[in-house]
Design a protein around this motif. Sequence first.
Motif, PDB file in Angstrom:
ATOM      1  N   VAL A  48      85.064  72.752 -34.591  1.00 52.10           N
ATOM      2  CA  VAL A  48      85.536  72.030 -35.779  1.00 52.10           C
ATOM      3  C   VAL A  48      85.057  72.679 -37.072  1.00 52.10           C
ATOM      4  O   VAL A  48      85.160  72.076 -38.142  1.00 52.10           O
ATOM      5  N   ASP A  49      84.552  73.915 -37.000  1.00 55.35           N
ATOM      6  CA  ASP A  49      83.966  74.506 -38.198  1.00 55.35           C
ATOM      7  C   ASP A  49      85.002  74.732 -39.297  1.00 55.35           C
ATOM      8  O   ASP A  49      84.796  74.334 -40.447  1.00 55.35           O
ATOM      9  N   ALA A  50      86.139  75.340 -38.975  1.00 53.43           N
ATOM     10  CA  ALA A  50      87.170  75.557 -40.002  1.00 53.43           C
ATOM     11  C   ALA A  50      87.785  74.232 -40.445  1.00 53.43           C
ATOM     12  O   ALA A  50      88.051  74.017 -41.637  1.00 53.43           O
ATOM     13  N   PHE A  51      87.991  73.340 -39.502  1.00 51.54           N
ATOM     14  CA  PHE A  51      88.597  72.034 -39.765  1.00 51.54           C
ATOM     15  C   PHE A  51      87.762  71.227 -40.750  1.00 51.54           C
ATOM     16  O   PHE A  51      88.263  70.735 -41.771  1.00 51.54           O
ATOM     17  N   LEU A  52      86.468  71.092 -40.480  1.00 47.14           N
ATOM     18  CA  LEU A  52      85.610  70.303 -41.363  1.00 47.14           C
ATOM     19  C   LEU A  52      85.284  71.046 -42.657  1.00 47.14           C
ATOM     20  O   LEU A  52      85.096  70.421 -43.705  1.00 47.14           O
ATOM     21  N   ALA A  53      85.240  72.377 -42.606  1.00 47.37           N
ATOM     22  CA  ALA A  53      84.974  73.134 -43.827  1.00 47.37           C
ATOM     23  C   ALA A  53      86.091  72.937 -44.845  1.00 47.37           C
ATOM     24  O   ALA A  53      85.839  72.812 -46.047  1.00 47.37           O
ATOM     25  N   SER A  54      87.341  72.882 -44.373  1.00 47.67           N
ATOM     26  CA  SER A  54      88.456  72.646 -45.293  1.00 47.67           C
ATOM     27  C   SER A  54      88.358  71.256 -45.909  1.00 47.67           C
ATOM     28  O   SER A  54      88.603  71.073 -47.104  1.00 47.67           O
ATOM     29  N   TRP A  55      87.989  70.270 -45.101  1.00 44.75           N
ATOM     30  CA  TRP A  55      87.821  68.902 -45.615  1.00 44.75           C
ATOM     31  C   TRP A  55      86.700  68.845 -46.641  1.00 44.75           C
ATOM     32  O   TRP A  55      86.799  68.127 -47.647  1.00 44.75           O
ATOM     33  N   LEU A  56      85.640  69.610 -46.417  1.00 41.35           N
ATOM     34  CA  LEU A  56      84.542  69.647 -47.396  1.00 41.35           C
ATOM     35  C   LEU A  56      84.997  70.235 -48.724  1.00 41.35           C
ATOM     36  O   LEU A  56      84.492  69.854 -49.786  1.00 41.35           O
ATOM     37  N   ASP A  57      85.944  71.160 -48.687  1.00 47.57           N
ATOM     38  CA  ASP A  57      86.490  71.677 -49.942  1.00 47.57           C
ATOM     39  C   ASP A  57      87.178  70.565 -50.725  1.00 47.57           C
ATOM     40  O   ASP A  57      87.034  70.463 -51.955  1.00 47.57           O
ATOM     41  N   ILE A  72      82.025  93.917 -24.296  1.00 48.76           N
ATOM     42  CA  ILE A  72      82.419  92.978 -25.338  1.00 48.76           C
ATOM     43  C   ILE A  72      83.241  91.858 -24.702  1.00 48.76           C
ATOM     44  O   ILE A  72      84.237  92.119 -24.025  1.00 48.76           O
ATOM     45  N   SER A  73      82.828  90.605 -24.933  1.00 47.11           N
ATOM     46  CA  SER A  73      83.566  89.449 -24.392  1.00 47.11           C
ATOM     47  C   SER A  73      84.618  88.957 -25.364  1.00 47.11           C
ATOM     48  O   SER A  73      85.778  88.764 -24.999  1.00 47.11           O
ATOM     49  N   THR A  74      84.201  88.710 -26.592  1.00 43.33           N
ATOM     50  CA  THR A  74      85.128  88.198 -27.605  1.00 43.33           C
ATOM     51  C   THR A  74      84.861  88.894 -28.927  1.00 43.33           C
ATOM     52  O   THR A  74      83.735  89.323 -29.205  1.00 43.33           O
ATOM     53  N   LEU A  75      85.906  88.985 -29.735  1.00 43.02           N
ATOM     54  CA  LEU A  75      85.804  89.513 -31.095  1.00 43.02           C
ATOM     55  C   LEU A  75      86.726  88.665 -31.962  1.00 43.02           C
ATOM     56  O   LEU A  75      87.922  88.550 -31.669  1.00 43.02           O
ATOM     57  N   ARG A  76      86.167  88.059 -33.011  1.00 43.59           N
ATOM     58  CA  ARG A  76      86.939  87.129 -33.836  1.00 43.59           C
ATOM     59  C   ARG A  76      86.790  87.487 -35.303  1.00 43.59           C
ATOM     60  O   ARG A  76      85.692  87.764 -35.775  1.00 43.59           O
ATOM     61  N   VAL A  77      87.910  87.438 -36.009  1.00 45.87           N
ATOM     62  CA  VAL A  77      87.935  87.687 -37.448  1.00 45.87           C
ATOM     63  C   VAL A  77      88.197  86.366 -38.152  1.00 45.87           C
ATOM     64  O   VAL A  77      89.192  85.684 -37.869  1.00 45.87           O
ATOM     65  N   GLY A  78      87.315  85.973 -39.058  1.00 49.08           N
ATOM     66  CA  GLY A  78      87.472  84.709 -39.770  1.00 49.08           C
ATOM     67  C   GLY A  78      86.944  83.536 -38.984  1.00 49.08           C
ATOM     68  O   GLY A  78      86.322  83.680 -37.934  1.00 49.08           O
ATOM     69  N   ARG A  79      87.226  82.333 -39.474  1.00 43.08           N
ATOM     70  CA  ARG A  79      86.721  81.112 -38.851  1.00 43.08           C
ATOM     71  C   ARG A  79      87.765  80.420 -37.984  1.00 43.08           C
ATOM     72  O   ARG A  79      87.433  79.644 -37.107  1.00 43.08           O
ATOM     73  N   ARG A  80      89.018  80.682 -38.270  1.00 43.56           N
ATOM     74  CA  ARG A  80      90.089  80.022 -37.525  1.00 43.56           C
ATOM     75  C   ARG A  80      90.099  80.509 -36.082  1.00 43.56           C
ATOM     76  O   ARG A  80      89.939  81.701 -35.812  1.00 43.56           O
ATOM     77  N   ARG A  81      90.320  79.584 -35.137  1.00 44.69           N
ATOM     78  CA  ARG A  81      90.171  79.900 -33.734  1.00 44.69           C
ATOM     79  C   ARG A  81      91.485  79.958 -32.959  1.00 44.69           C
ATOM     80  O   ARG A  81      91.517  80.494 -31.858  1.00 44.69           O
TER      81      ARG A  81
END
Length: 948
Positions: free
Chosen positions: A479-488, A6-15
């Motif tokens: 920029v996925d979390a960043f732009l997703a919040s702006w889309l909200d 396992i290289s990485t494991l991430r919970v949620g969109r925030r990085r």
Amino acid sequence: MSTVTISTLRVGRRRDRPVTADARPPVSWTVDAEPGWVQSAARLRLDGERIAELEGEGCVLVAWPFEPLQGRRVHTLELQVVGADGSASDWSAPVTFSVVRRTEPWTAPSIGLAHPDRPAQPVYLRREFDVEPTVVAATLDATAHGVYQVAIDGVDVDDHVLKPGWTSYRHRLALESTDVSALLRPGRRQALTVRVAGGWFTERYGFGSSARRVYGDQPAVSIELRLEHSDGRVETVRSDERWRASSVVELESSGLYAGETRDARRHQEGWDAPGFDDGVWEPVAVVPLPPSLAVEALDVEPVRRIEERPPLAVLTTPSGATVLDFGQNLVGRVRFTVEGQRGATVTLRHAEVLEQGELCVRALRAAESIDRFTLAGRGPEVMEPEFTFHGFRYVEVSGWPGELRPEAFRAVVLHTDLDRTGGFGCSDHRLERLHDNVVWSLRGNAVGLPTDCPQRDERMGWTGDAQVFAPAAASLFGVDAFLASWLDDLALEQGDRAGLVPTIIPDVLGELSDVAAAGWGDAATVVPTVLHERYGDVALLRRCLPSMRAWVDRAHREAGPSRLWETGFQYGDWLDPTASRPDKAAADPGLVATAYLYRSTRLLADAYRAVAEAEPGGAGERDREDLVAAQGGYAALAEEVRQAFRHAYLTPAGRLMSDAPTAYALTLAFGLVDDEPTVRRLGERLAFLLRARGYRMATGFLGTPVVLDALLDSGRSAAAEQLLLQDACPSWLYPVTMGATTMWERWDSMLPDGSINPSGMTSFNHYALGSVADVLHRRVGGLAPAAPGYRRVRIRPWLVSALDHARVHQETPYGRAAVSWRRSGGSVTVVAELPAGVTASVELPDRPAFEAGSGRHEWVVDEPRSSTQAPALGVDADLADLADRPGVCALVSRRLAGADPELGREFDEFVRWVPGRTLRAELAAVSPPPELVASLDAELRALTAPAS
């Protein structure tokens, strides 16, 4: 059996940190495995106990397989993966993550100054509280009408800056949640303090005399400190009448545009510690927040201090002013250490460029961008603004006591703490500098939300800029979390307007922003599509479907039954360099709007299909049927627009009624024509028009992102290369020749003579024209997504003849992918590296397309350089033949301008590099001196002479 880890494991969109506000956060992971390894199953273990079994290859934004998470808890998650060959990884190291989700409604009122004496007045707030010995944990939740920082006993609770950021204040406030257990001292009395300024909430928005405060006049904060006891009790310290406030503090004034004024003499020693006598402080104003206002934690990275840069030079201007040159146009503020007499004031004035050797503040318009610091006179003092930011390279320093030492200063770079995910390099240092400029412009325009510029009296979330730049942003940073919040926020603002998307988000311009503008409102469809394409985020796509549909329906109402959008105001191909005004582009605005109408309708249909394909069966079957029906309806509607477009704008000869480069670029790039003969004829005409201008840019905000793709996909790679590598004004490389370190708003924000464009709208840090960075990655580097989240990639390097090598890498949701190529003799070696779980379609110029799997690959392409020795050309050569030789148009322009700027401008304005006329004949129209013509003839022959 394969070896897999396992290289990485991430919970949620925030990085940035393992924190989520989602009760059911998606889970993503990457693995290191041998080539060809395929995942067949995975196991997730929550808190060392509960195990969820997952089938299949999914590893990107996998749906949460456990019960919903409760708020205010810390959990651990572990992963094990199983391959199709039976191999299994060890359990990963546990990932610890925090849940900051509130399950109860937010009821804490806002508090601020009860009797302010001026608008936007900063305020410091304090309250003491007792910490019982039984307290074992504490969480601080806060939000603000403005920007703030909280401290406990004088220690800031986190490293966030300008929190909680800027959201659509009429609809929602961002809630910051912080674990402050480590700052508590059980059994002692402690001080909870807050520093508050107006930030975006109290700023004046608008232009000239129309500027006004849209949201409110005074900042305020809403806060709650939860103390958890060992016996299960929860004690709450919240904003209420027990707090005290003071405006007699060192922060006298603060504005994003104006800057900050600080007076260290006003500092009250011990104000942020327990035991301070706050009897001289005043009671606070307590105001309940409106029940309709959502207060919610956001899964998005905060703004932070990212790096520091020393000044590279100390300049003395012709007027005698002292100016620091930091060598890079950046966004942030300056921190310095100073020692001087009590009452001495040091003033810092910021600007992006110099004009005639002096600080150029004209381009800032109403933004003063001045910070003032009055010294307390108690030895060395460290000064830095807290609640403002500036866009600058140069800082004029006045009032400095004694000798100014450059080592006393540091520029502090601020932006949303985004992960860098993509890189590019090549053998042409100019293209590398161009790419760096795009990176710096994204950094500078990602302070809380995607903005147009960071320096003048604007700094707003213009939708058109975000729409055209989203692919480049996703190529460079996570920029996925960043732009997703702006889309909200976009969806919230849109909800008040019957589907219309304001031209800025959040909307602070009212009627100026309340227009249905193609290319701007289309951010509602384009940005979600990009995030799905680059990050595989189908859940976000589903969340955005109502907003996407509302915009498409509104745009169709604007167009009417003709399916041609030819009514109402349009920005069109904004800032077309051939136009007399920014909104008077050569491309017909109706054609541009109709092209976008088709594109957004098509994207909506594709979104419905993608969501339907991701839906499970069973209980969701009816929903899926609805999605499929919607997909079919909008696909048919898109085809109606396409046919109407062709009937109205495409001539039988294969030209467009609007004979402008952007018209051709949009038509080709958006797929409004697809039969090969027509595509070829449109590409030929696009190349002809660009050559007629000497391969200088003839496109604005909407045409520029797609013009290279249009040329390449229609078989005009030579024209695309000429356009990309042009360095005469206007071009992508012209600012690089002028020393730019960020992207400019205008192709000619700085004129060739070094003067600043006289327009009242000139920025030196605007990322829209930097959309070319995505082309550098996808085409020059040759790495592009071919399925959502890079699950499948397209390797198709554009082997630019002037380059010896190029390379690109991308941290995809599946892991690092990279492509590089290098010339050697008559061949080009292409190397690709693909992570586990990713396959590629490979398209090389000397063979049919083929497939490749994960691992490292190397291919040798037979592509000898042209053996034809073209003759040297001078002023008696045909204009078109000259224009097709690299560097010729730029050389002619620079030599004429160098001899006589007016002569150079006149020649550039009327010359058309088309067949049938010699350069000598064209030069005769401006009557240059004979010796200049002779010198130019010799230089051209030297430039175009065959290589030895």
